[in-house]
Design a protein around this motif. Structure first.
Motif, PDB file in Angstrom:
ATOM      1  N   PHE A 176       0.843  -1.216   0.000  1.00 46.59           N
ATOM      2  CA  PHE A 176       0.000   0.000   0.000  1.00 46.59           C
ATOM      3  C   PHE A 176       0.872   1.258   0.000  1.00 46.59           C
ATOM      4  O   PHE A 176       0.714   2.148  -0.847  1.00 46.59           O
ATOM      5  N   LEU A 228      -8.498   8.120  -5.409  1.00 45.83           N
ATOM      6  CA  LEU A 228      -7.909   7.057  -6.233  1.00 45.83           C
ATOM      7  C   LEU A 228      -8.390   7.139  -7.681  1.00 45.83           C
ATOM      8  O   LEU A 228      -7.764   6.583  -8.581  1.00 45.83           O
ATOM      9  N   THR A 231      -3.980   1.988  -8.535  1.00 44.83           N
ATOM     10  CA  THR A 231      -5.074   2.392  -7.636  1.00 44.83           C
ATOM     11  C   THR A 231      -5.896   1.197  -7.128  1.00 44.83           C
ATOM     12  O   THR A 231      -6.288   1.177  -5.963  1.00 44.83           O
ATOM     13  N   VAL A 266       1.614   5.486 -10.199  1.00 43.11           N
ATOM     14  CA  VAL A 266       0.567   5.288  -9.186  1.00 43.11           C
ATOM     15  C   VAL A 266      -0.822   5.182  -9.838  1.00 43.11           C
ATOM     16  O   VAL A 266      -1.697   4.488  -9.329  1.00 43.11           O
ATOM     17  N   LYS A 267      -0.988   5.863 -10.984  1.00 44.93           N
ATOM     18  CA  LYS A 267      -2.269   5.811 -11.717  1.00 44.93           C
ATOM     19  C   LYS A 267      -2.673   4.376 -12.067  1.00 44.93           C
ATOM     20  O   LYS A 267      -3.868   4.058 -12.182  1.00 44.93           O
ATOM     21  N   VAL A 298      -4.021  11.792  -9.392  1.00 42.68           N
ATOM     22  CA  VAL A 298      -3.845  10.928  -8.214  1.00 42.68           C
ATOM     23  C   VAL A 298      -2.437  11.070  -7.637  1.00 42.68           C
ATOM     24  O   VAL A 298      -2.222  10.943  -6.428  1.00 42.68           O
ATOM     25  N   LYS A 299      -1.476  11.368  -8.509  1.00 43.38           N
ATOM     26  CA  LYS A 299      -0.076  11.564  -8.066  1.00 43.38           C
ATOM     27  C   LYS A 299       0.039  12.644  -6.984  1.00 43.38           C
ATOM     28  O   LYS A 299       0.943  12.588  -6.136  1.00 43.38           O
ATOM     29  N   THR A 327      -1.597  11.412  -3.037  1.00 47.04           N
ATOM     30  CA  THR A 327      -1.151  10.215  -2.305  1.00 47.04           C
ATOM     31  C   THR A 327      -1.125  10.418  -0.786  1.00 47.04           C
ATOM     32  O   THR A 327      -1.500   9.521  -0.044  1.00 47.04           O
ATOM     33  N   LEU A 376       1.805   3.906  -3.367  1.00 49.52           N
ATOM     34  CA  LEU A 376       1.530   5.354  -3.326  1.00 49.52           C
ATOM     35  C   LEU A 376       2.749   6.183  -3.736  1.00 49.52           C
ATOM     36  O   LEU A 376       2.624   7.342  -4.091  1.00 49.52           O
ATOM     37  N   GLU A 420       4.969   5.075  -6.153  1.00 48.25           N
ATOM     38  CA  GLU A 420       5.397   4.701  -7.504  1.00 48.25           C
ATOM     39  C   GLU A 420       5.088   5.813  -8.515  1.00 48.25           C
ATOM     40  O   GLU A 420       4.104   6.529  -8.372  1.00 48.25           O
ATOM     41  N   ASP A 421       5.941   5.900  -9.539  1.00 49.57           N
ATOM     42  CA  ASP A 421       5.696   6.880 -10.606  1.00 49.57           C
ATOM     43  C   ASP A 421       4.381   6.586 -11.335  1.00 49.57           C
ATOM     44  O   ASP A 421       3.673   7.500 -11.738  1.00 49.57           O
ATOM     45  N   GLU A 479      -9.048  10.155  -9.246  1.00 55.42           N
ATOM     46  CA  GLU A 479      -8.709  11.466  -9.817  1.00 55.42           C
ATOM     47  C   GLU A 479      -7.589  11.337 -10.860  1.00 55.42           C
ATOM     48  O   GLU A 479      -6.711  10.485 -10.732  1.00 55.42           O
ATOM     49  N   ASP A 480      -7.641  12.223 -11.870  1.00 57.73           N
ATOM     50  CA  ASP A 480      -6.580  12.252 -12.881  1.00 57.73           C
ATOM     51  C   ASP A 480      -5.228  12.587 -12.248  1.00 57.73           C
ATOM     52  O   ASP A 480      -4.199  12.068 -12.653  1.00 57.73           O
ATOM     53  N   ILE A 501      -4.675  10.292   0.392  1.00 55.97           N
ATOM     54  CA  ILE A 501      -5.157   8.905   0.432  1.00 55.97           C
ATOM     55  C   ILE A 501      -4.700   8.210   1.717  1.00 55.97           C
ATOM     56  O   ILE A 501      -5.468   7.530   2.387  1.00 55.97           O
TER      57      ILE A 501
END
Lengths: 110, 110, 110, 110
Positions: free
Chosen positions: A23, B27, A36, A32-33, B32-33, B36, A27, A29-30, B29-30, B39
């Motif tokens: 987990f 999680l 999810t 991350v998209k 998301v980066k 984090t 969060l 990671e490059d 959202e465009d 989240i």
């Protein structure tokens, strides 16, 4: 405590550890998209394993139900983690599958 | 049940709801980066509020400690959520601050 | 949040409150020797309702399973509480049955 | 995972196991009337150790606070269990004191 319960508690603890680590690493990671769903199932799986752990050492008639639920949750989380090549995902998948198997085959269920 | 406990339970439940909603929406959202940390704190805050809720209706001497911890957690989560313009973040910040305030000013602590 | 989820959350919170109150009061009864199964199921039921509450406001596919488990747990706790004439037991039985019914008939299951 | 975290997780798991066992056994004792505070603290201690376990393997700034709370809870439960001569109480006291010590001296706090 019986050996089979002791072993299952270890598998549950390993799975909680792996899921929480995955987990947090996901969060960061490059990509991350793409992580999810992995993040969501990691949280879910850690939570259900924690509950199972806490019920496993108590008297009561819910153990089989909780282990069944835990097996389903671990399997789903492992299936998701397995798709991703990150080390933490692969290791988490391994811990999830081991825990799912231990739940499914435990005398409390069978 | 006392009115002040009832009110705090509602604030805790609202905060759990808002944090879990914000977690799931972040999680998706465009950007998301950029979400984090939001989240992570959403998960943390939902968990601590859940624990506080479960201890609030029991006898015992840990309530003040747990409300104090809950106030810190809600404040930190609200501070993070507030930075982001998404509706779910702004609403979550509001629920977090309301819950932090309710914990801090509750007779059990003061 | 949907009305049916809001209503179920209230039933779960009421049940947690009633179970924890009954747990503490049972421990103070003169006939505590007859209340031991009630004490055990009160704890169990409060725990499962707390978990259900925390999953109810999240995305995920475990909700139906958890509500099913929660319905079973609340029914069992209510059945036990109902046997005892103490006010806290009778009130707890009522809250348990209401929560079991709300779980069983919730759109997430049906 | 660091050795000190691994060791603490084992102490927490041992404490959860001992507290839940003591809880169930106390409920079956002839002198349950004298065990009521022990039953209450067993539940409390198992719950807080479970929470600490689940936070210990995550990122976040709450770990020190939770270990501090866990140390207090384990100490209180051990102090209560120690008063009773039943084997499960004496064993639980030992597990509680070991866990309290492990929390208090953990690098995350110190």
């Amino acid at each position: 405590m019986e050996e089979s319960v002791k072993d299952l508690m270890q598998k549950l603890t390993d799975c909680i550890t792996a899921c929480n680590h995955c987990f947090d690493q996901c969060l960061q990671e490059d990509d991350v998209k793409h992580m999810t769903e992995c993040i969501r199932t990691d949280r879910e799986c850690a939570d259900i394993c924690t509950i199972a752990l806490s019920f496993l050492t108590r008297e009561g008639s819910l153990k089989a139900d909780l282990l069944q639920l835990c097996a389903i949750t671990c399997q789903a989380c492992g299936d998701e983690c397995e798709k991703h090549s990150h080390d933490h995902c692969q290791e988490c998948a391994k811990a999830c599958f081991a825990c799912a198997e231990a739940c499914r085959t435990h005398p409390l269920i069978a």
